[in-house]
Design a protein around this motif. Structure first.
Motif, PDB file in Angstrom:
ATOM      1  N   SER A   1       0.829  -1.197   0.000  1.00  0.00           N
ATOM      2  CA  SER A   1       0.000   0.000   0.000  1.00  0.00           C
ATOM      3  C   SER A   1       0.870   1.256   0.000  1.00  0.00           C
TER       4      SER A   1
ATOM      5  N   GLU B   1       1.713   0.562  -7.202  1.00  0.00           N
ATOM      6  CA  GLU B   1       0.498   0.035  -7.773  1.00  0.00           C
ATOM      7  C   GLU B   1       0.514   0.207  -9.284  1.00  0.00           C
TER       8      GLU B   1
ATOM      9  N   THR C   1      -4.123  -2.753  -1.383  1.00  0.00           N
ATOM     10  CA  THR C   1      -5.022  -2.740  -0.240  1.00  0.00           C
ATOM     11  C   THR C   1      -4.241  -2.715   1.051  1.00  0.00           C
TER      12      THR C   1
END
Length: 439
Positions: free
Chosen positions: A144, A148, A155
Motif C-alpha cells: 500500500s 500500484e 489494499t
C-alpha cells in the motif's frame, strides 16, 4: 472394532454412518466438511480411511487418514495425514481423539507410510507425537506504498480467511482482463489479456504439471495426489482457477471464500507475464487480496515486490516420525549425495539418546543400511551427533538444518564432526500442498 471405556466402540466407518459423520463435522467444523468427507470415503480410499467412535448407534467422534507423498530431494517418502477430526461436545475429555489418533497411526503404518504430516490447532497434536517442523509459506497482503498499477488492487493488510463456507464464483464463468502491473523499479508492462475461469476435471493434467514445475526448486515437496484434484474441484471450501492465454492454460491458483477478502494460494504460472495476468484477473474474484507467497515459484518471484512484509508470527506444519531408522534408510541416496558433494564421506552416527543409528560409509556405495543400537547418551565419544527424537522431523525436513537447531536447542548438536553433520543436514526449503488451505 475396539472397545473403549464407557461401552463406546471404535471401528472403521460404514456407509450407514455417512449422515451422522457429516452432521458431526458440520457441527464442530465447517459446513463444507460434510462434502469433503463424502468425497474421500466414496473415492479410492474408501470407507476404511475413516474411523468412528460410536455409543450404540450414535457416532460421537471421527477422524480420517489421507495418503500423501513427501519428496525429499529425489526420494519420495509415503506419508499419512489426519484430517476431519471431530468429537461431540458431550463426549469431550474421554480420550476419544487419542484413541482415533492411535487408529490413524496404526493404519498409516500398515499402509507403508514412513511419516505423518498435518495441519492442526496449536500445541494439541504434540500430545500425539507430532512436532512443528516445516515452515508454511506466509500469507501477505499487497503493498500500500504506491507500488500500484492499473487493474492490480492495492489494499491494506487483510485478515486471514478461515476455511469453510461456500466459495462464491463471480457472475459468469470467466473474465477477460487487460493487465498492466507494476514491475520492480516502478516500470510497467502490458502482457495482454488473459481469460480466468474455474478449473474443471479436464484441466487436472495441466494443473498437476504447473504444480510439479512450481515445486521442482524445493528441497522438500508434497504434491496433491491424483485423486485429490477431483476432491478439490468438487468441494466448497475453495475454488481452483485457471488462466488461459491463446487457448492454453498458463497459470492457476486456488482461492478461499471471498468473505472479508480473498486468499490466493497455490499460485503457479509458466512465466512472469502469466503470473502478472493471473494476479490482475484474480482481483475480479474479490478484494482485498491476500497472497500466499511461495518464493521459489514463478508467481513468487514475479509478485515479491508487490507484497507487504510477512507478519511476525510462526506458522508451521506438524510432522511425526515413529521409526527414524526407516526414514533414514529411505533417505540414504539423498544423504550420500550430500556427503559426496562436500567430499566428507565417512561413517555416520546419530543418537536420539534412547537409541542410536549408525550408517557405515563406503566410497563405492555411499551410506549403508541403518544399524539400530541402544541408548547412547554421549554420541560425541563415537564421533556422532545428538538429536532429541522430537527434533528429528525439523532436522530432516525443516528450514534450520542442524546448525540452526543447535543454536536453539541444547539437545541437538553436531559434536566434534561439525563438517560432516552440517553437510548431512542442511536447511531445507519446503512446499506442501494440502486438502485444506491452512491460512
Amino acid at each position: 472394532m475396539t472397545t473403549l471405556p464407557g461401552g463406546l466402540e471404535l471401528r472403521t466407518s460404514r456407509p450407514s454412518d455417512l449422515d451422522q459423520i457429516g452432521a458431526l463435522l458440520v457441527e464442530r467444523g465447517e459446513e463444507a466438511d460434510a462434502l469433503d468427507h463424502r468425497l474421500v470415503v466414496e473415492g479410492e480410499l474408501g470407507w476404511d480411511a475413516c474411523a468412528v467412535v460410536v455409543d450404540g448407534d450414535r457416532v460421537v467422534s471421527t477422524a480420517t487418514l489421507l495418503d500423501e507423498e513427501v519428496r525429499v530431494g529425489d526420494v519420495v517418502l509415503p506419508a499419512g495425514q489426519v484430517e476431519l477430526v471431530a468429537t461431540d461436545r458431550e463426549y469431550e475429555g474421554r480420550g476419544l481423539v487419542r484413541a482415533l489418533m492411535g487408529w490413524a497411526h496404526d493404519r498409516s503404518r500398515d499402509r507403508g507410510h514412513l511419516l505423518q504430516v498435518m495441519i492442526g490447532i496449536p500445541y494439541f497434536y504434540r500430545l500425539f507425537g507430532y512436532e512443528y517442523a516445516i515452515d508454511m509459506p506466509r500469507a501477505r497482503s499487497l503493498r500500500s506504498d504506491g507500488s500500484e498499477a492499473d487493474d492490480v488492487p492495492v489494499t491494506a493488510p487483510a485478515a486471514r480467511d478461515d476455511l469453510g463456507g461456500a466459495a462464491t464464483v463471480p457472475d459468469g464463468t470467466s473474465s477477460t482482463v487487460g493487465v498492466r502491473a507494476a514491475a520492480p523499479g516502478g516500470s510497467s508492462r502490458a502482457p495482454g489479456a488473459g481469460r480466468l475461469r474455474p478449473a474443471t476435471e479436464a484441466d487436472v493434467p495441466v494443473l498437476a504439471a504447473l504444480q510439479d514445475a512450481a515445486q521442482a526448486p524445493y528441497d522438500v515437496a508434497m504434491p496433491h495426489p491424483a485423486e485429490r484434484w477431483r476432491w478439490i474441484l468438487a468441494h466448497e471450501g475453495s475454488t481452483t482457477w485457471v488462466l488461459e492465454r491463446g487457448g492454453s492454460v498458463v497459470a492457476s491458483a486456488r482461492t478461499g471464500p471471498p468473505d472479508d477478502g480473498v486468499l490466493v494460494a497455490e499460485a503457479a504460472a509458466v512465466d512472469d507475464d502469466a503470473a502478472t495476468a493471473l494476479l490482475a484477473a484474480l482481483a475480479d474474484v474479490g478484494e482485498p487480496l491476500t497472497v500466499v507467497h511461495r518464493p521459489l515459484t514463478v508467481p513468487g518471484r514475479a509478485w515479491a515486490d508487490l507484497l507487504e512484509p510477512p507478519g511476525p508470527g510462526a506458522e508451521q506444519y506438524y510432522a511425526r516420525i515413529e521409526r527414524p531408522e526407516l526414514v533414514l534408510d529411505a533417505l540414504r541416496p539423498v544423504l550420500s549425495a550430500r556427503l559426496r558433494a562436500d567430499d566428507v564421506g565417512r561413517d555416520v552416527v546419530i543418537s536420539t539418546f534412547g537409541r542410536h543409528y549408525r550408517m557405515p560409509w563406503t566410497d563405492e556405495a555411499g551410506l549403508g543400511e541403518v544399524e539400530v543400537g541402544g541408548p547412547m547418551q554421549s554420541p560425541g565419544v563415537a564421533g556422532g551427533a545428538g538429536v532429541a527424537p522430537d527434533r528429528l522431523p525439523a532436522l530432516l525436513l525443516g528450514p534450520l538444518g542442524i546448525d540452526g537447531l543447535a543454536q536453539l536447542f541444547p539437545d541437538v548438536y553436531s559434536g566434534a564432526d561439525r563438517e560432516l553433520f552440517t553437510a548431512l543436514f542442511p536447511p531445507q526449503t519446503a512446499d506442501l500442498l494440502t486438502y485444506y488451505l491452512p491460512w
